[in-house]
Design an enzyme around this catalytic site. Structure first.
Site, PDB file in Angstrom:
ATOM      1  N   HIS A   1       0.835  -1.208   0.000  1.00  0.00           N
ATOM      2  CA  HIS A   1       0.000   0.000   0.000  1.00  0.00           C
ATOM      3  C   HIS A   1       0.869   1.256   0.000  1.00  0.00           C
ATOM      4  CE1 HIS A   1      -3.698   2.309   1.212  1.00  0.00           C
ATOM      5  NE2 HIS A   1      -2.759   3.126   1.687  1.00  0.00           N
ATOM      6  N   GLU A   2       1.782   1.325   0.961  1.00  0.00           N
ATOM      7  CA  GLU A   2       2.624   2.524   1.062  1.00  0.00           C
ATOM      8  C   GLU A   2       3.542   2.646  -0.147  1.00  0.00           C
ATOM      9  OE1 GLU A   2       1.755   4.674   3.071  1.00  0.00           O
ATOM     10  OE2 GLU A   2       0.469   3.371   4.291  1.00  0.00           O
TER      11      GLU A   2
ATOM     12  N   HIS B   1       3.724   6.767  -6.838  1.00  0.00           N
ATOM     13  CA  HIS B   1       3.068   7.998  -7.276  1.00  0.00           C
ATOM     14  C   HIS B   1       4.048   9.174  -7.172  1.00  0.00           C
ATOM     15  CE1 HIS B   1      -1.239   9.934  -7.308  1.00  0.00           C
ATOM     16  NE2 HIS B   1      -0.562  10.182  -8.402  1.00  0.00           N
TER      17      HIS B   1
END
Length: 691
Positions: free
Chosen positions: A484-485, A491
């Site tokens: 997730h991180e 990004h």
């Protein structure tokens, strides 16, 4: 000389953590604020007519050193804080808030911005420039540029108070978390808990110079206890302690602070012409309005509740077999683990040896290479703020500049275009680190003077530390947390925009969770799992049967988890639309009223989650917690596209890479449709969650 005000003579101009002293911060902020104000004055005093280049663009690049110093300070205050750092934060926050208000309410500057905005047709701006102009103008208006002088002063004071009180909220939660620990001297009280966790508790006791074992409220300590401990009374004690964080009427209580924060937000919204703070926030989100958010959450609630209730009934049957007729919230994790083992024969402790941290990290690095062409090389000479931190160069795979012994010296600081980012990883809990997991940046990406200045990104987690005999072994949930991180980090690392304030994760808040939640999906794909789920001692690949069960278990307790997230989102929106009700209600009463529809266990009068709800009272999720579920619709729809074309399909990955690299340069729905070819469908989430 103050190191924070100088050009950093470190590899990649990285933060010189080893040279920064606490006494540097306050004078550095004062000096850098002055320099930034001089940059603003230069824009204001330009005798030429206001243009996009000499006003909007100049403002976008202003204050870079101040931004860097702020990133360093506040990131450390989350990841490696101390009493001294927290004291400095209390001094620094109002100074920065005052500076921010001074800029956003600078009439001469706003006149120039408005001049460009009102005549934008004549500038022939490209799409990114138009976005920058619109966001700059709206940003000033939303910060009070159109207010009269008296109201500007009111807004300035409100912003300063909000800054200090939200900081205090977080400090109280951290202090309350650290204040509690359970010292256990009878090993029978640890019955049911796996040996590796017991060893962890023994290490904690040793660190405190105590005999026996110590359990804390830190996630890697608290959650395994509630999951495995057979001693129900101790589970209850730990759960009550956790539920009382900043809610016990003591020194670190946040109940009055919640009311003060919400009243200040309401005042701010009304001053700017909005009926409530949620209206103010959501104007700048994909969802647009509180009504649309509540409709979205309630639609999911209607669909999820029958599944959740059925799941809880299954757990209650297990509890009844143990003689428990009144199952409580603190029993949930224990019986959910029993049911999961019965259904899928999966046990976190049995799986953990197959997920050593370094192996999982290599898997996510490998996935990033396969999908997006990235390679990671550890760098040992970049300064770090703690010995646990590791730093990696991120390169375009196949670059002729990429070598294992690659060294970029301080004499050759400008990296090639093949260099993508610096990545810091900080995985283990410690006293000065807040709970949870997050991605952040020390430096944004931007382009200027024909140079592409690359970002410095950080991932911070709280995984179990390695012991003398065992490496850090992750639960499967922690595996998904790392992915997730890392999605957020991608990004940031792939950012490729002109302006720093449109770069990386600088997107609409309900769009920002798409990359992170999207990447989690790969953890459940057998084809991918087999590449890295290997026993840390023997190298044996996790059996196909268990890999299949992990994949099948993706939706285990999905109804319950959905209800939990919906509860947070519904409570958040109601806090920020109905603050007036708190004049005659306690925080606990308000919380109970607005979470009644999602309560699956009896509410305990001694506990409340709001006083430690840092996402909305300290972080940036005020009136935005719904965005986790909103982004789940996006990620389910996006991954469905990958499954349709092949989960490693290079063309599909290339399209997603464009979405990631575009930051906030386009409307998020336009970005999504460019990738997918259509708007996301809520049915994709419902199909994934409930079949």
């Amino acid at each position: 000389m103050n190191i924070l005000t100088e050009n950093f003579s470190t590899p990649y101009h990285s933060a010189p953590f080893d040279q920064i002293k606490n006494e540097d911060y306050l004078p550095a902020f004062k000096e850098l604020i002055q320099k930034s104000e001089e940059e603003i004055n230069a824009i204001n005093n330009n005798t030429e007519e206001a243009t996009f280049e000499n006003t909007i663009e100049a403002l976008a690049y202003a204050g870079e050193k101040l931004d860097t110093a702020s990133n360093i300070f506040f990131n450390l205050n989350s990841a490696e804080t101390s009493d001294e750092l927290q004291k400095i934060a209390q001094e620094v926050s109002p100074i920065l808030t005052e500076y921010s208000s001074k800029i956003s309410q600078n009439e001469a500057l706003f006149r120039r911005i408005k001049k460009v905005y009102d005549t934008k047709e004549k500038y022939n701006l490209n799409e990114e420039q138009q976005m920058l102009l619109n966001e700059t103008y709206k940003g000033f208006v939303r910060n009070g540029a159109l207010l009269n002088e008296e109201d500007k002063e009111k807004l300035k004071k409100i912003s300063m108070d909000l800054s200090l009180k939200s900081l205090q909220f977080g400090q109280n939660v951290l202090a309350s978390t650290n204040a509690y620990f359970k010292h256990i001297t009878n090993k029978e009280d640890l019955s049911g808990i796996p040996d590796a966790i017991i060893e962890q508790y023994a290490e904690e006791a040793k660190d405190r110079n105590l005999e026996g074992w110590v359990v804390t409220l830190q996630y890697p300590s608290y959650v395994p206890f509630l999951t495995y401990a057979e001693n129900r009374e101790l589970r209850k004690e730990l759960a009550l302690a956790n539920g009382k964080k900043s809610f016990d009427g003591g020194e670190f209580d946040n109940q009055n602070l919640i009311k003060e924060l919400l009243n200040l937000k309401q005042q701010k919204a009304e001053l700017l012409g909005y009926s409530n703070y949620a209206d103010f926030v959501l104007e700048e989100r994909m969802a647009k309005s509180p009504t649309k958010v509540l409709d979205f959450l309630n639609e999911l609630l209607t669909k999820a509740k029958p599944y959740a209730e059925k799941e809880i009934e299954e757990l209650k049957s297990l509890a009844k077999a143990d003689g428990i007729e009144d199952m409580q919230g603190y029993d949930h994790a224990f019986y959910a683990e029993k049911l999961r083992k019965a259904k899928y024969d999966l046990n976190d402790e049995e799986l953990k040896p197959y997920f050593p941290l370094e192996q999982v990290q290599e898997a996510v690095f490998g996935l990033s290479k396969q999908l997006f062409g990235l390679t990671f090389v550890e760098r040992n000479d970049v300064p770090k703020y703690h010995e646990d931190v590791k730093v990696y160069e991120v390169w375009e795979s196949g670059s002729e500049n990429l070598r294992q012994d690659h060294i970029l010296t301080t004499d050759n600081l400008q990296p090639t275009t093949d260099f993508k980012a610096l990545l810091y990883v900080d995985y283990f809990p410690r006293k000065g680190k807040r709970a949870g997991a997050w991605m952040t940046s020390y430096k944004n990406q931007y382009k200027r003077n024909e140079k592409n200045s690359r970002p410095h990104i950080s991932i911070v987690c709280n995984f179990s530390k390695p012991t003398k005999d065992t490496p850090s072994l992750l639960t499967f949930q922690e595996v998904t947390t790392l992915f997730h991180e890392f999605g957020h980090a991608l990004h940031g690392m792939l950012a490729n925009t002109q302006y720093p304030n449109l770069s990386g994760t600088s997107v609409k808040w309900d769009f920002v969770e798409l990359p992170s939640q999207f990447l989690e999906n790969f953890c459940y794909e057998p084809e991918f799992l087999k590449t890295f789920a290997k026993h840390y001692k023997t190298g044996e690949v996790l059996q196909d049967e268990k890999i299949d069960k992990i994949s099948q278990s993706k939706n285990f307790m999905e109804g319950y988890q959905t209800m939990r997230q919906l509860g947070f989102g519904i409570l958040d929106i109601n806090y920020h639309t109905k603050v007036g009700e708190l004049e005659n209600k306690s925080v606990k009463e308000f919380e109970d009223d607005y979470t009644k529809a999602i309560q699956l266990y009896p509410s305990n009068p001694e506990t409340a989650m709001s006083p430690s709800f840092s996402h909305i009272f300290q972080g940036g999720y005020s009136a935005g917690y719904y965005s986790y579920k909103w982004a789940e619709v996006l990620d389910a729809d996006a991954f469905q596209y990958f499954k349709e074309t092949g989960i490693f399909n290079p063309e599909t990955a290339a399209k997603f890479k464009i979405l990631l690299s575009s930051g906030g340069t386009k409307d998020p729905m336009e970005l999504y449709k460019n990738f997918r070819g259509s708007e996301p469908k809520v049915e994709s989430l419902l199909k994934r969650a409930f079949g």
